[in-house]
Design a protein around this motif. Structure first.
Motif, PDB file in Angstrom:
ATOM      1  N   TRP A  40      24.284 -98.478  17.582  1.00 41.76           N
ATOM      2  CA  TRP A  40      25.454 -97.622  17.378  1.00 41.76           C
ATOM      3  C   TRP A  40      25.361 -96.323  18.175  1.00 41.76           C
ATOM      4  N   VAL A  41      24.160 -95.838  18.393  1.00 40.15           N
ATOM      5  CA  VAL A  41      23.984 -94.606  19.166  1.00 40.15           C
ATOM      6  C   VAL A  41      22.829 -94.789  20.141  1.00 40.15           C
ATOM      7  N   ASP A  42      22.867 -94.006  21.219  1.00 38.14           N
ATOM      8  CA  ASP A  42      21.761 -93.970  22.172  1.00 38.14           C
ATOM      9  C   ASP A  42      21.718 -92.578  22.785  1.00 38.14           C
ATOM     10  N   ALA A  43      20.983 -92.421  23.872  1.00 30.79           N
ATOM     11  CA  ALA A  43      20.777 -91.093  24.458  1.00 30.79           C
ATOM     12  C   ALA A  43      22.074 -90.460  24.951  1.00 30.79           C
ATOM     13  N   THR A  44      23.109 -91.244  25.204  1.00 32.56           N
ATOM     14  CA  THR A  44      24.374 -90.663  25.656  1.00 32.56           C
ATOM     15  C   THR A  44      25.052 -89.858  24.546  1.00 32.56           C
ATOM     16  N   HIS A  45      24.630 -90.064  23.304  1.00 37.80           N
ATOM     17  CA  HIS A  45      25.206 -89.343  22.169  1.00 37.80           C
ATOM     18  C   HIS A  45      24.357 -88.137  21.763  1.00 37.80           C
ATOM     19  N   LEU A  46      23.400 -87.762  22.589  1.00 41.10           N
ATOM     20  CA  LEU A  46      22.421 -86.750  22.199  1.00 41.10           C
ATOM     21  C   LEU A  46      23.038 -85.430  21.742  1.00 41.10           C
ATOM     22  N   PRO A  47      23.985 -84.823  22.461  1.00 40.67           N
ATOM     23  CA  PRO A  47      24.526 -83.531  21.994  1.00 40.67           C
ATOM     24  C   PRO A  47      25.108 -83.606  20.574  1.00 40.67           C
ATOM     25  N   ARG A  48      25.859 -84.661  20.302  1.00 43.22           N
ATOM     26  CA  ARG A  48      26.429 -84.807  18.955  1.00 43.22           C
ATOM     27  C   ARG A  48      25.338 -85.027  17.917  1.00 43.22           C
ATOM     28  N   ILE A  49      24.346 -85.828  18.260  1.00 36.85           N
ATOM     29  CA  ILE A  49      23.253 -86.106  17.326  1.00 36.85           C
ATOM     30  C   ILE A  49      22.439 -84.839  17.061  1.00 36.85           C
ATOM     31  N   GLN A  50      22.201 -84.038  18.068  1.00 35.12           N
ATOM     32  CA  GLN A  50      21.447 -82.800  17.860  1.00 35.12           C
ATOM     33  C   GLN A  50      22.202 -81.833  16.971  1.00 35.12           C
ATOM     34  N   ALA A  51      23.531 -81.786  17.100  1.00 33.75           N
ATOM     35  CA  ALA A  51      24.324 -80.936  16.209  1.00 33.75           C
ATOM     36  C   ALA A  51      24.198 -81.408  14.765  1.00 33.75           C
ATOM     37  N   ARG A  52      24.229 -82.716  14.553  1.00 32.16           N
ATOM     38  CA  ARG A  52      24.058 -83.269  13.210  1.00 32.16           C
ATOM     39  C   ARG A  52      22.639 -83.026  12.699  1.00 32.16           C
ATOM     40  N   THR A  53      21.681 -83.050  13.612  1.00 34.75           N
ATOM     41  CA  THR A  53      20.294 -82.799  13.230  1.00 34.75           C
ATOM     42  C   THR A  53      20.121 -81.379  12.716  1.00 34.75           C
ATOM     43  N   ARG A  54      20.704 -80.429  13.411  1.00 38.31           N
ATOM     44  CA  ARG A  54      20.639 -79.027  12.953  1.00 38.31           C
ATOM     45  C   ARG A  54      21.270 -78.879  11.574  1.00 38.31           C
ATOM     46  N   SER A  55      22.374 -79.582  11.356  1.00 32.39           N
ATOM     47  CA  SER A  55      23.023 -79.538  10.053  1.00 32.39           C
ATOM     48  C   SER A  55      22.126 -80.135   8.968  1.00 32.39           C
ATOM     49  N   ALA A  56      21.450 -81.234   9.287  1.00 32.60           N
ATOM     50  CA  ALA A  56      20.553 -81.876   8.322  1.00 32.60           C
ATOM     51  C   ALA A  56      19.379 -80.968   7.981  1.00 32.60           C
ATOM     52  N   VAL A  57      18.839 -80.266   8.970  1.00 32.27           N
ATOM     53  CA  VAL A  57      17.732 -79.340   8.718  1.00 32.27           C
ATOM     54  C   VAL A  57      18.194 -78.213   7.799  1.00 32.27           C
ATOM     55  N   ARG A  58      19.382 -77.684   8.047  1.00 30.35           N
ATOM     56  CA  ARG A  58      19.902 -76.596   7.191  1.00 30.35           C
ATOM     57  C   ARG A  58      20.127 -77.085   5.769  1.00 30.35           C
ATOM     58  N   LEU A  59      20.630 -78.325   5.629  1.00 28.04           N
ATOM     59  CA  LEU A  59      20.829 -78.882   4.296  1.00 28.04           C
ATOM     60  C   LEU A  59      19.493 -79.041   3.581  1.00 28.04           C
ATOM     61  N   PHE A  60      18.470 -79.499   4.309  1.00 30.28           N
ATOM     62  CA  PHE A  60      17.134 -79.638   3.717  1.00 30.28           C
ATOM     63  C   PHE A  60      16.624 -78.285   3.227  1.00 30.28           C
ATOM     64  N   LEU A  61      16.782 -77.256   4.040  1.00 31.39           N
ATOM     65  CA  LEU A  61      16.230 -75.949   3.705  1.00 31.39           C
ATOM     66  C   LEU A  61      17.024 -75.227   2.616  1.00 31.39           C
ATOM     67  N   GLN A  62      18.344 -75.417   2.617  1.00 37.22           N
ATOM     68  CA  GLN A  62      19.183 -74.653   1.704  1.00 37.22           C
ATOM     69  C   GLN A  62      19.566 -75.408   0.458  1.00 37.22           C
ATOM     70  N   GLY A  63      19.525 -76.724   0.483  1.00 38.69           N
ATOM     71  CA  GLY A  63      19.995 -77.511  -0.653  1.00 38.69           C
ATOM     72  C   GLY A  63      21.518 -77.508  -0.701  1.00 38.69           C
ATOM     73  N   ALA A  64      22.052 -78.169  -1.702  1.00 38.50           N
ATOM     74  CA  ALA A  64      23.511 -78.280  -1.806  1.00 38.50           C
ATOM     75  C   ALA A  64      24.078 -77.513  -2.994  1.00 38.50           C
ATOM     76  N   LEU A  65      23.243 -77.107  -3.932  1.00 36.06           N
ATOM     77  CA  LEU A  65      23.725 -76.383  -5.102  1.00 36.06           C
ATOM     78  C   LEU A  65      23.931 -74.924  -4.777  1.00 36.06           C
ATOM     79  N   PRO A  66      24.924 -74.281  -5.399  1.00 35.39           N
ATOM     80  CA  PRO A  66      25.128 -72.834  -5.174  1.00 35.39           C
ATOM     81  C   PRO A  66      23.960 -72.029  -5.704  1.00 35.39           C
ATOM     82  N   ARG A  67      23.648 -70.939  -5.022  1.00 42.79           N
ATOM     83  CA  ARG A  67      22.564 -70.069  -5.457  1.00 42.79           C
ATOM     84  C   ARG A  67      23.041 -69.170  -6.603  1.00 42.79           C
ATOM     85  N   SER A  68      22.163 -68.950  -7.580  1.00 44.89           N
ATOM     86  CA  SER A  68      22.509 -68.072  -8.695  1.00 44.89           C
ATOM     87  C   SER A  68      22.331 -66.624  -8.280  1.00 44.89           C
TER      88      SER A  68
END
Length: 204
Positions: free
Chosen positions: A176-204
């Motif tokens: 479904w994806v290969d190296a031609t999709h790299l810019p889009r995949i890297q943008a999604r990767t940055r988003s995944a890293v931020r989700l990992f670090l921040q979580g999805a629940l609101p901060r108190s």
């Protein structure tokens, strides 16, 4: 020296062509004769270099593991804050995941892991688990320094690996994806890293 250099180039050529053949035909249907026909040289030279088809795959996996592992090792030396360091390292790692060599490795261990358990387990032991250990070391260090709040670095490394790379590996081996999709995949990767670090629940 010239003979040695030519031998080294021949070995690299065998590996490059093997990547093409494995991605086209899969491990079971790939024939060493096909690789030699495309790469040049002789079947006896290939056997001397790698032993057999399994040895050729081991060499291919070792090269991919080395390239992927360098990015994780660089993460351990990074002076950047965790968010920036993890995003940059992950973006470099997905570049390797989308390389034809890594896709060939992942296809062998996922699509043919049941029929080739030795190759599957070797890749996990030498390719995946060492990367998770390095990630665990990074998380433990950053937690001790107070820059991350992580109770179990080993579990965090497993979660990070699967969240950031797991889906991408499935998409790449499925075609479904290969190296031609790299810019889009890297943008999604940055988003995944931020989700990992921040979580999805609101901060108190």
């Amino acid at each position: 020296m010239e003979l040695q250099r030519r031998g080294e180039r021949r070995v690299e050529r065998f590996l490059d062509v093997a990547i093409e053949v494995f991605n086209e035909k899969g491990y079971q249907d790939a024939r060493l004769a096909d690789i030699v026909k495309r790469a040049g040289g002789s079947l006896s030279t290939l056997y001397r270099a790698f032993g057999d088809k399994e040895g050729l795959v081991h060499a291919l996996m070792e090269r991919s593991i080395r390239d992927f592992g360098k990015e994780v090792e660089d993460l351990l030396d990074s002076p950047l804050p965790p968010g920036q360091a993890l995003e940059e390292a992950a973006c470099h790692m997905v570049e390797e995941i989308l390389s034809p060599a890594r896709i060939a490795c992942h296809r062998i261990v996922t699509a043919e892991g049941i029929s080739q358990p030795a190759l599957r387990d070797w890749f996990r032991a030498h390719g995946i688990q060492p990367m998770e250990r390095l990630l665990s070391q990074y998380f433990a260090r950053e937690a001790r320094a107070g820059r991350l709040r992580i109770e179990d670095p080993d579990m965090a490394a497993d979660h990070f690996y699967m969240l950031v790379f797991g889906g991408l590996i499935i998409q790449s081996v499925s075609g479904w994806v290969d190296a031609t999709h790299l810019p889009r995949i890297q943008a999604r990767t940055r988003s995944a890293v931020r989700l990992f670090l921040q979580g999805a629940l609101p901060r108190s």
